[in-house]
Design an enzyme around this catalytic site. Sequence first.
Site, PDB file in Angstrom:
ATOM      1  N   ALA A 125      41.434  97.964  48.714  1.00 33.86           N
ATOM      2  CA  ALA A 125      41.424  96.496  48.805  1.00 33.86           C
ATOM      3  C   ALA A 125      41.000  95.873  47.469  1.00 33.86           C
ATOM      4  CB  ALA A 125      40.480  96.053  49.918  1.00 33.86           C
ATOM      5  N   PRO A 126      41.550  94.697  47.140  1.00 30.58           N
ATOM      6  CA  PRO A 126      42.450  93.862  47.953  1.00 30.58           C
ATOM      7  C   PRO A 126      43.917  94.260  47.898  1.00 30.58           C
ATOM      8  CG  PRO A 126      41.907  92.728  45.929  1.00 30.58           C
ATOM      9  CD  PRO A 126      41.104  94.005  45.907  1.00 30.58           C
ATOM     10  N   LYS A 129      46.315  97.538  43.063  1.00 30.31           N
ATOM     11  CA  LYS A 129      46.794  98.853  42.622  1.00 30.31           C
ATOM     12  C   LYS A 129      47.674  99.512  43.677  1.00 30.31           C
ATOM     13  CE  LYS A 129      42.648  99.161  39.826  1.00 30.31           C
ATOM     14  NZ  LYS A 129      42.164  97.851  40.336  1.00 30.31           N
ATOM     15  N   ASP A 174      34.822 105.817  54.836  1.00 30.24           N
ATOM     16  CA  ASP A 174      34.123 106.168  53.609  1.00 30.24           C
ATOM     17  C   ASP A 174      35.007 107.184  52.882  1.00 30.24           C
ATOM     18  OD1 ASP A 174      32.497 107.432  51.686  1.00 30.24           O
ATOM     19  OD2 ASP A 174      30.689 107.107  52.866  1.00 30.24           O
ATOM     20  N   CYS A 245      35.548  99.053  36.840  1.00 35.75           N
ATOM     21  CA  CYS A 245      35.537  97.821  36.040  1.00 35.75           C
ATOM     22  C   CYS A 245      34.123  97.611  35.494  1.00 35.75           C
ATOM     23  CB  CYS A 245      36.008  96.618  36.856  1.00 35.75           C
ATOM     24  SG  CYS A 245      35.087  96.338  38.383  1.00 35.75           S
TER      25      CYS A 245
END
Length: 473
Positions: A125-126, A129, A174, A245
């Site tokens: 998400a979102p 990619k 997970d 990031c």
Amino acid sequence: MHPNISLPEPFIASMAKILPDPTQLADFIAACQRPLRKSIRVNTLKISVAEFCQRAAEKEWQLTPVPWCENGFWIDADESLVPLGNTAEHMAGLFYIQEASSMMPVSALFMGNAHYDSVLDMAAAPGSKTTQMAALMDNQGVLVANEFSASRVKVLHANIERCGIRNTALSNFDGCVFGGWLPERFDAVLIDAPCSGEGTIRKDPDAMKNWSLESIQSIANTQKALIESAFQALKVGGTLVYSTCTLSREENQQVCWHLKQTYGDAVSFESLGNLFEHASLALTEEGFLHIFPQMYDCEGFFVAKIRKLASVPTPEVNKRLGKFPFNKASHKQQAEIAQQLHKSLGIELPSDAQVWLRDNDVWLFPEALEPLLGELRFSRMGIKIAEAHKSGYRWQHQVATCLASSSASHSVELDTTQAREWFMGRDVRPEGQSGQGEVIIRYANDVIGLGKWVGNRVKNGLPRELVRDKNLF
């Protein structure tokens, strides 16, 4: 300038130690305080890059190519009246608003026109990619898009739906479960790991609000568990891309070295020095890309490409999945559905997809998904194409947006006013037209949905999550 951006002194000190050139510290701080350039990626499942550039020029959008993504552009557009996200092109799925740096991990994974039949996006998400990979896969094979946060799965699905993607299977776990549940099942794995977000300062003034050296170590421990699981789920010879990031070495290089120390010669680091021109500015000794915001005037990012050379131990798990609620359609059933679809809408079923049935619902799954069924509980697979009724099949929105072409014969073209009404979830009345049954809806020659004739009115079939209420094109 972003005067509200606060950079903690310990953060600045830590960056000063890891910048490739310590004299760039002032440039780094200045870059962090500059607004981020807006960027988009063309969705080639819907339109070619050349066609999109022509339409952008007509709208006076200024496009500058992103060097590491042939479908990516920085964009300068007047958004004073209509935000990019509310343009007809965006709502029709022709492009995705995506930060330029975040296009790099997928470009690295598919470097050299790599082909994969089974791909795992471990933290999807979102959907930037996921949708980028689906386009590079040309909707072929299977793309498992996993998201740990249940609330974010809805956003992920909405973006997949808008972009006309049909080869995905969504899950909500997970990421650490994949190594045990699906060992050595994927040709490629992308893990864009949860991180401290140090690279997102330029678009989020609060990105550093809860930053601390202690939190970085805690996050790094989670990342190490995730990269182990990703590597276990990868086939021998397969490719793993690890990205974040953020900027700290603890969450980047050290996580990759943890994998190398854990699995030794089974782990091979692959250089990204040739990914694009001037990639050498961000290249580390290992061949990773450690991107600081001043280098390419984008977000801070990290990308590593890893090859699996040998099998590694995987956890033993006990699965309790329950009975799979779908039944595969017989050849006769699939042929009948294909015939009715062609008769009703002029649409052909793809040769690499299978029809599955659940009660009265008709679904289209990617053929490559079948070996994974019964191995993992998916929250959504493929696309729903129809509901069976006594009177026949009631076709669904995605049958149009994923399978119909702009030259579809069973269609109606809307004008701008009607298209606005359509995207607001309202019925439309095409002038001088009437019909029966479902009809493909087009605007500016783009397929935007599926409606149903009721006399001279077309009943709106747009899914609720795609409806907008104001400020449209």
